[in-house]
Enzyme design. Structure first.
Site, PDB file in Angstrom:
ATOM      1  N   ARG A 179       5.265  33.147  -8.482  1.00 53.79           N
ATOM      2  CA  ARG A 179       5.990  32.947  -9.734  1.00 53.79           C
ATOM      3  C   ARG A 179       6.516  34.245 -10.326  1.00 53.79           C
ATOM      4  NH1 ARG A 179       3.857  31.065 -15.621  1.00 53.79           N
ATOM      5  NH2 ARG A 179       5.655  29.837 -16.325  1.00 53.79           N
ATOM      6  N   ALA A 204      10.679  29.697 -18.470  1.00 55.04           N
ATOM      7  CA  ALA A 204       9.974  29.356 -17.233  1.00 55.04           C
ATOM      8  C   ALA A 204       8.984  28.261 -17.598  1.00 55.04           C
ATOM      9  CB  ALA A 204       9.255  30.579 -16.669  1.00 55.04           C
ATOM     10  N   SER A 205       9.189  27.080 -17.057  1.00 56.30           N
ATOM     11  CA  SER A 205       8.398  25.919 -17.465  1.00 56.30           C
ATOM     12  C   SER A 205       6.922  26.100 -17.145  1.00 56.30           C
ATOM     13  CB  SER A 205       8.914  24.659 -16.764  1.00 56.30           C
ATOM     14  OG  SER A 205      10.246  24.398 -17.104  1.00 56.30           O
ATOM     15  N   MET A 206       6.088  25.373 -17.864  1.00 57.00           N
ATOM     16  CA  MET A 206       4.653  25.355 -17.620  1.00 57.00           C
ATOM     17  C   MET A 206       4.414  24.896 -16.178  1.00 57.00           C
ATOM     18  SD  MET A 206       1.943  23.265 -19.962  1.00 57.00           S
ATOM     19  CE  MET A 206       0.155  23.398 -19.737  1.00 57.00           C
ATOM     20  N   PRO A 207       3.720  25.688 -15.351  1.00 59.24           N
ATOM     21  CA  PRO A 207       3.571  25.333 -13.932  1.00 59.24           C
ATOM     22  C   PRO A 207       3.009  23.938 -13.675  1.00 59.24           C
ATOM     23  CG  PRO A 207       2.972  27.619 -14.249  1.00 59.24           C
ATOM     24  CD  PRO A 207       3.199  27.048 -15.625  1.00 59.24           C
TER      25      PRO A 207
END
Length: 382
Positions: free
Chosen positions: A39, A96-99
């Protein structure tokens, strides 16, 4: 000197966090994808973190490398870009979206090798990289309307060794040159599904799309394209995404409601405004789907009340205010103006919510149908 863990260890820790959030193991093919595209490669040198006071604070890799690295491998969303609003206020414009949400959406998408996938909203490029590992980069098309984000994502994807087709274009139009698609996934929310998304998905194909109403920005639709050109599916209780730029409107509630000369109709209500605009997201989604165009905002700096819930419609022709006097919670003063009695509509929707047994978000089914140059959606309960 830095003291952050090595990438493999950091990714392993992130996988543990995601597993805990999901309540089940991450599927093997997605675990492999997460290990193949670290990431941190997709994050800019500065990200913004919640500061605990309702705002954001910068976290710079150059000044605080360990903190930046820890943020990269925490199961949290990270703001990567701000835009300035018309009043000079800044608001997040990319993240950046929550994984764990990324994994939930990919699980719902159920993409496999050789599936042609269209992604709406490239953002950092991380999701496109994961899809490239799963489906093969030659089968992935990713769109973003922002030229700078597109360039950054292309650089990050190249650094990660993945080479999907990344295009700077308005995602609302889909991307006809590579259509049709077996899978479509959006990393932005919509209030209506753009017609090209429906048209460019094959019969039997799957669409995973965050959903938004002016009342409640929460929930994700997973739908299957039918042979008659419609799509049907249900909402899931996760996902809160920025609205598709083509559907953003400048119709937020403003401090000058009511306008001069507008005399509202006054009454009282026994329904607490917190019952429909508080912490019950199931109630908020129910109301949002059944009172079209209605939005709300809380106001604690208003004359004549301790707290007021403002309501307005997206045409800016109707508004309402519901007042809490700071003392008792059995009766609230109501003022309504315009062709719609918005509070009455909200009360009726809440009555339906209660009589239906307070259904969770996951009980809502949507049917998306072409209608001229647009689509419309019908809501039902499972």
């Amino acid at each position: 000197m830095t003291s952050h863990p090595a990438p493999d260890e950091a990714i392993g820790d992130l996988l543990d966090q995601i597993t805990e959030q999901l309540g089940c193991p991450v599927p093997a093919h997605l675990r492999a994808a997460l290990r193949a595209v670290p990431r941190h490669l997709f994050l800019p040198p500065t990200v913004w973190l919640r500061d605990g006071n309702g705002d954001y604070e910068p976290c710079e890799r150059g000044n605080a490398p360990d903190r930046w690295w820890r943020a990269a491998y925490r199961d949290v969303p990270l703001v990567t870009q701000f835009a300035e609003g018309p009043d000079g206020d800044r608001a997040p414009s990319s993240s950046a979206s929550m994984p764990s949400v990324v994994v939930r959406m990919l699980m719902a998408l159920n993409a496999r090798a050789e599936h042609a996938v269209l992604e709406i909203g490239t953002g950092t490029g991380f999701n496109a990289a994961l899809l490239s590992v799963v489906c093969g980069a030659g089968n992935v098309t990713s769109l973003d309307v922002d030229p700078e984000l597109t360039r950054r994502a292309q650089r990050a994807l190249k650094a990660s060794g993945q080479h999907p087709d990344v295009v700077c274009a308005d995602g609302a139009d889909g991307w006809r040159p590579n259509a049709p698609y077996d899978r479509l996934i959006a990393t932005c929310a919509v209030r209506t599904v753009p017609l090209p998304w429906l048209e460019q998905t094959v019969a039997g194909g799957r669409l995973v799309i965050p959903w938004d109403t002016p009342w409640c920005n929460f929930g994700t639709l997973t739908a299957t394209k039918q042979s008659d050109g419609t799509a049907e599916g249900s909402l899931a209780p996760y996902g809160s995404f920025m609205l598709l730029r083509a559907q953003q409107v400048d119709a937020e509630l403003r401090g000058d409601i009511p306008h001069e000369g507008q005399e509202p109709e006054r009454s009282t209500t026994g329904l607490s405004p917190w019952a429909v605009a508080g912490n019950d997201l199931d109630a908020q989604m129910y109301v949002g789907l059944r009172v079209p165009g209605a939005r709300h905002a809380w106001d604690t700096d208003v004359q004549g009340a301790h707290t007021r819930l403002w309501l307005a419609d997206d045409q800016a022709t109707s508004w309402a205010g519901v007042d809490y006097d700071g003392r008792q919670t059995s009766t609230f003063a109501v003022a309504q103006y315009g062709p719609r009695r918005l509070w009455d509509e909200v009360v009726q929707a809440h009555e339906g919510y209660v009589s239906a047994g307070r259904p969770g978000i996951e009980r809502h089914r949507l049917r998306i149908s072409p209608e001229g140059l647009r689509t419309r959606h019908e809501v039902s309960l499972a």
